[in-house]
Design an enzyme around this catalytic site. Sequence first.
Site, PDB file in Angstrom:
ATOM      1  N   GLU A 192      17.763  16.303  38.883  1.00 32.02           N
ATOM      2  CA  GLU A 192      17.418  15.412  37.769  1.00 32.02           C
ATOM      3  C   GLU A 192      17.710  16.147  36.459  1.00 32.02           C
ATOM      4  O   GLU A 192      17.320  17.305  36.312  1.00 32.02           O
ATOM      5  CB  GLU A 192      15.920  15.112  37.887  1.00 32.02           C
ATOM      6  CG  GLU A 192      15.453  13.913  37.158  1.00 32.02           C
ATOM      7  CD  GLU A 192      13.981  13.634  37.485  1.00 32.02           C
ATOM      8  OE1 GLU A 192      13.150  14.563  37.386  1.00 32.02           O
ATOM      9  OE2 GLU A 192      13.671  12.496  37.827  1.00 32.02           O
ATOM     10  N   GLU A 249      19.008  13.645  42.859  1.00 34.59           N
ATOM     11  CA  GLU A 249      17.568  13.510  42.625  1.00 34.59           C
ATOM     12  C   GLU A 249      17.327  12.314  41.699  1.00 34.59           C
ATOM     13  O   GLU A 249      17.742  12.333  40.563  1.00 34.59           O
ATOM     14  CB  GLU A 249      17.049  14.813  41.988  1.00 34.59           C
ATOM     15  CG  GLU A 249      15.550  14.853  41.797  1.00 34.59           C
ATOM     16  CD  GLU A 249      15.099  16.199  41.223  1.00 34.59           C
ATOM     17  OE1 GLU A 249      15.945  17.096  41.004  1.00 34.59           O
ATOM     18  OE2 GLU A 249      13.883  16.343  40.986  1.00 34.59           O
TER      19      GLU A 249
HETATM   20  O1  8LK Z   1      10.757  13.916  36.476  1.00 36.33           O
HETATM   21  C1  8LK Z   1      10.495  14.700  35.362  1.00 36.33           C
HETATM   22  C2  8LK Z   1       9.577  13.984  34.399  1.00 36.33           C
HETATM   23  O2  8LK Z   1      10.241  12.888  33.807  1.00 36.33           O
HETATM   24  C3  8LK Z   1       8.310  13.433  35.024  1.00 36.33           C
HETATM   25  O3  8LK Z   1       7.221  13.683  34.143  1.00 36.33           O
HETATM   26  C4  8LK Z   1       8.548  11.951  35.121  1.00 36.33           C
HETATM   27  C5  8LK Z   1       9.499  11.683  33.966  1.00 36.33           C
HETATM   28  N1  8LK Z   1      10.435  10.606  34.240  1.00 36.33           N
HETATM   29  C6  8LK Z   1      10.326   9.395  33.550  1.00 36.33           C
HETATM   30  O4  8LK Z   1       9.407   9.214  32.754  1.00 36.33           O
HETATM   31  N2  8LK Z   1      11.247   8.400  33.737  1.00 36.33           N
HETATM   32  C7  8LK Z   1      12.224   8.607  34.638  1.00 36.33           C
HETATM   33  C8  8LK Z   1      12.329   9.814  35.371  1.00 36.33           C
HETATM   34  C9  8LK Z   1      11.423  10.810  35.163  1.00 36.33           C
HETATM   35  C10 8LK Z   1      13.442   9.668  36.216  1.00 36.33           C
HETATM   36  C11 8LK Z   1      13.943   8.423  35.967  1.00 36.33           C
HETATM   37  C12 8LK Z   1      15.134   7.820  36.624  1.00 36.33           C
HETATM   38  N3  8LK Z   1      13.221   7.782  35.014  1.00 36.33           N
END
Ligand code: 8LK
Length: 241
Positions: free
Chosen positions: A42, A94
């Site tokens: 990610e 991821e």
């Molecule tokens: O995954 C790392 C951080 O980012 C965790 O705190 C959740 C946040 N996050 C988010 O708010 N929105 C997201 C993702 C992760 C991944 C996607 C696709 N959308």
Amino acid sequence: MASFTTNNKAPYTVLVEGNIGSGKTTFLNHFKQFQDVCLMTEPVDNWRNLNGVNLLDLMYKNPDMWAMTFQNYVTLTMLKNHIKQTENPVKLMERSIFSARYCFVEKMLSSGMIQPGMYHVLQEWYNFIYDHHKIQCDLIVYLRTSPEVVYERMKERARSEESCVPYQYLKDLHDLHENWLIHGHYYRPAQVLVLDANLDLDNIIGEYQRSETSILRPIVIENTNQVSILASPSKRERNMY
Ligand code: 8LK
């Protein structure tokens, strides 16, 4: 000596999905041992540092102002990962634009972090992306957890931006993952392999190994003159949805 063939096809693409703290990074690290698997983590480093701006932090601290911009940028960075080419026959990613759409954006709307107008703009983006890009997806691995377990893990991990995330946020994200990946309330671009990701580090390796057959399926071993499929579908594939 083993060699791997791709026939210039799009890689067999596996999306690794799960709640915050479900162990996605540990899962991806497990697959570092396999040659010819392209790992796409990610892009959280980008979210934490876009020319010195920490969008993840701003999103959690001031969602009214920043949740839309954050999710917009998440979508762009995810799309870049989706379309990134690789010579490897297997690509492990991821999360995805699917979890952005069906889990995080839904949560942001229902909790008032974004307004309906912002939500509709994001939906337009997703529709446009689906229509104009081939988003390869051959399998989804769902690291299934309980919200209680991931809440404890998140506190232990103590990522500074997440210090203000309450239990209810993880519970709602859990329900959205369940609705999408178990109950099929939203579009699932491939079959879902469900793993028990509540297990602790000592016991989870067996669970990860259980997924190797499905994930490494397209990797072909050329052994002397004989070509055999390393990992063909087997009856051992359990919990397929
Ligand atoms: O995954 C790392 C951080 O980012 C965790 O705190 C959740 C946040 N996050 C988010 O708010 N929105 C997201 C993702 C992760 C991944 C996607 C696709 N959308």
